[in-house]
Design an enzyme around this catalytic site. Structure first.
Site, PDB file in Angstrom:
ATOM      1  N   SER A 406       4.446  -1.147 -44.483  1.00 27.28           N
ATOM      2  CA  SER A 406       4.114  -1.025 -45.881  1.00 27.28           C
ATOM      3  C   SER A 406       5.472  -0.360 -46.613  1.00 27.28           C
ATOM      4  CB  SER A 406       3.094  -0.954 -46.037  1.00 27.28           C
ATOM      5  OG  SER A 406       2.620   0.288 -46.119  1.00 27.28           O
ATOM      6  N   HIS A 427       5.254  -7.223 -43.761  1.00 30.91           N
ATOM      7  CA  HIS A 427       4.430  -6.924 -44.211  1.00 30.91           C
ATOM      8  C   HIS A 427       3.115  -7.536 -44.856  1.00 30.91           C
ATOM      9  CE1 HIS A 427       2.727  -4.120 -47.977  1.00 30.91           C
ATOM     10  NE2 HIS A 427       1.972  -3.818 -46.798  1.00 30.91           N
ATOM     11  N   GLU A 439       5.223 -10.177 -47.267  1.00 32.41           N
ATOM     12  CA  GLU A 439       6.789  -9.625 -48.322  1.00 32.41           C
ATOM     13  C   GLU A 439       7.328 -10.005 -46.363  1.00 32.41           C
ATOM     14  OE1 GLU A 439       6.079  -6.773 -51.073  1.00 32.41           O
ATOM     15  OE2 GLU A 439       5.524  -5.868 -49.424  1.00 32.41           O
ATOM     16  N   ASN A 477       4.096  -2.915 -53.449  1.00 32.75           N
ATOM     17  CA  ASN A 477       3.641  -1.494 -53.486  1.00 32.75           C
ATOM     18  C   ASN A 477       4.372  -0.873 -54.467  1.00 32.75           C
ATOM     19  OD1 ASN A 477       1.939  -0.949 -51.666  1.00 32.75           O
ATOM     20  ND2 ASN A 477       3.107  -0.391 -50.297  1.00 32.75           N
TER      21      ASN A 477
END
Length: 591
Positions: A406, A427, A439, A477
């Site tokens: 991640s 991800h 992702e 993130n």
């Protein structure tokens, strides 16, 4: 001749907010007098009305004359948030009408406006953090001078328009606005830097965080000029550089691209105010075919991915460190499939078809002939590099190798394999069988057919991919954690109310969870680790770990998982928690 029994509602100002209220009033069966001094605004709104309805000419009067409000039973003032401008408009309304007036302001004092209007008993504030649509949330802000008749009329209007009345408060509304505006501003900078595309940024944040709209779409809804003015005001008040408007945002405003209200912003809008659609896809590239899959690992993510691939019809090998771990993982997948059947997520037939496709193994060489090998072990770069070194040696030529990291470097994993052209990042978001977002990360070395094959494979699982380069935090993130860190930093200031801030973000912006609820759910230790990783790799001020989060984790507070977080017992509101599970799962993927 009988008079028209429908209420006559006045709207002054046909920007984003005024047009939103005009549409709601028209849809609720009101006659509307809409006033704006800008001829282009009258033409634009008139064209949109014609595109949406056939009776607009009879029920909506568009004019530049405030005097047309004489017979209105209630007036909504929605001009720009400038004290002098609003004061002048409120006085003009008072000269032609004695009707109650709802003033829409995000930053000005309602008592000040009420007194300046010259008839404070008829003024009530109307607060919302995004322009309201059907069932949108609004807050009435009466003053000590507001008459009961005015407040009753405002209540009746809110109910009649189908809006939801909420309680937010001036301070929490300001905090929520500052947090979200900084996040929106960073999203524009992220786009301008070329880290991802408009559609992928919006899709990532919408699906990855359960948001009602992506950040660039939300800016179009709010109005780019409104957002720019708000950011400028916040920067002037605080000196915080996160509020300095992104150069791209400034350029768009100066060029007249103001969002949905002008028909063009980050998206294009038709005469009805609807988005013109997505960006065109990249030219098609034939991808490497994927039929068989191997998953390396036996933890939560590995089990979830294996469940998703088997349910998607792929023979799936799960490689664990021991036979016991492999069997335990397969038993957990079988139980998860049973729960999915009970919840109606899949059919009993799908479960029955998926189980025979799962097989255990304890030796990585068993994965050698599989088309796709997905590494899903601990978020430790040394461990991952060791696995990729072995995979590079044993995997058949042409196999796609993927890491589920991640936030770690996909490039570092690819280099360790000795065959970097074969490597991508995938991800998944947890729980992988449920959440749609993946992702998809390509390095500078990833082959086009590897990237295309991975994207086709994910699409075949019924999921949505967003593409981004190999950059710490990828999209979600990278944009989420500065927002969460800023929320924690609010606690350094006396008077910050955790619950009120969460409520303001949920009610004002439609987020499934407020920032403190989300931190407790992700895990405070996990959140802190991500902040450190982002800051170590990107060295940008917005990613700096929040000192109070460091201190809280040092006390052993981890959030919901050990019942110690930003709330006593780590609890969150049951309704918010139920919504968050549907929207963003358990969020263990934020590692």
């Amino acid at each position: 001749m009988m008079s028209d029994p429908r209420p006559l509602t006045g709207i002054v100002g046909l920007g984003t907010v005024g047009e939103a209220f005009m549409r709601l009033a028209h849809q609720a069966g009101h006659r509307v007098v809409a006033v704006d001094t800008a001829p282009d605004a009258l033409v634009r709104v008139g064209n949109r009305l014609k595109a949406l309805t056939t009776d607009a000419a009879e029920s909506v009067v568009l004019t530049h004359e405030v005097a047309e409000l004489t017979d209105a039973s209630l007036v909504i003032e929605a001009v720009p948030d400038d004290l002098a401008v609003k004061t002048d408009v409120l006085r003009q309304i008072g000269e032609v009408s004695q009707a109650p007036v709802l003033t829409t302001t995000a930053a000005l004092s309602v008592p000040h406006l009420a007194i300046a209007s010259g008839r404070p008993e008829t003024i009530v504030g109307l607060r919302f953090l995004v322009p309201p649509g059907p069932a949108g949330a609004v807050e009435l802000v009466p003053t000590a001078l507001t008459s009961q008749a005015t407040q009753s009329a405002a209540d009746a209007l809110i109910n009649g328009l189908g809006l939801a009345r909420v309680e937010i408060g001036t301070g929490p509304a300001a905090d929520a606005t500052a947090l979200v505006m900084a996040y929106l501003n960073q999203s524009v900078a992220f786009l301008d830097a070329g880290h991802s595309t408009r559609d992928d940024i919006d899709t990532a944040m919408r699906l990855g965080c359960g948001l009602p709209a992506g950040p660039l779409c939300l800016l179009d809804i709010i109005g780019l000029d409104t957002a720019h003015a708000t950011l400028t005001r916040l920067h002037q008040q605080t000196g915080d550089t996160s509020f300095t408007p992104a150069p791209l945002l400034t350029h768009m405003v100066e060029s007249g691209y103001l969002g949905r209200k002008t028909g063009e912003g980050f998206y294009l809008y038709d005469e009805g105010g609807r988005s013109g659609g997505d960006e065109p896809d990249d030219p098609a590239t034939t991808g490497r075919p994927v039929r068989t899959v191997a998953v390396i690992g036996s933890g939560v993510m590995a089990r979830g991915i294996a469940e998703a691939t088997a349910t998607g019809g792929h023979p799936t090998l799960l490689v664990a460190r021991s036979g016991e771990k492999a069997e335990t993982a397969l038993a957990a997948i079988a139980e998860s499939l049973m729960r999915a059947v009970r919840r109606g997520k899949i059919s009993a037939q799908q479960k029955a078809a998926a189980l025979p496709l799962l097989a255990p193994a304890t030796d990585m060489r068993a994965a050698a002939d599989h088309d796709l090998i997905i590494e899903a072990v601990a978020e430790d770069l040394d461990v991952k590099r060791s696995i990729f070194s072995r995979l590079g040696a044993v995997a058949t030529p042409g196999a796609i190798l993927a890491t589920t990291t991640s936030s770690l470097s996909v490039t570092a994993c690819a280099q360790a394999s000795g065959r970097p052209a074969d490597v991508v990042g995938l991800h998944f978001f947890n729980p992988a069988p449920v959440l749609r977002l993946v992702e998809l990360i390509r390095t500078n070395d990833t082959a086009d057919d590897v990237f295309a094959g991975a994207r086709a494979f994910v699409a075949g699982l019924g999921k949505t991919t967003v593409s981004c380069p190999d950059r710490a935090g990828f999209i979600v993130n990278s944009l989420l954690f500065p927002y969460l860190g800023s929320a924690v930093n609010l606690l350094q200031r006396p008077g910050t109310d955790i619950e009120a801030t969460d409520t303001a973000v949920r009610h004002g912006f439609g987020h499934p969870m407020g920032p403190f609820e989300l931190l407790d759910t992700i895990g405070l230790d996990v959140s802190l680790a991500i902040q450190h990783r982002l800051y170590d790799q990107l060295a940008q001020p917005e990613h700096q770990p929040a000192p109070l989060l460091e201190a809280l984790v040092a006390t052993g507070a981890l959030g919901r998982k050990n019942q110690r977080g930003f709330r006593a017992g780590g609890s969150v509101q049951p309704m918010a928690l139920a919504r968050s599970r549907d929207a963003v799962g358990d969020l263990h993927s934020f590692r």
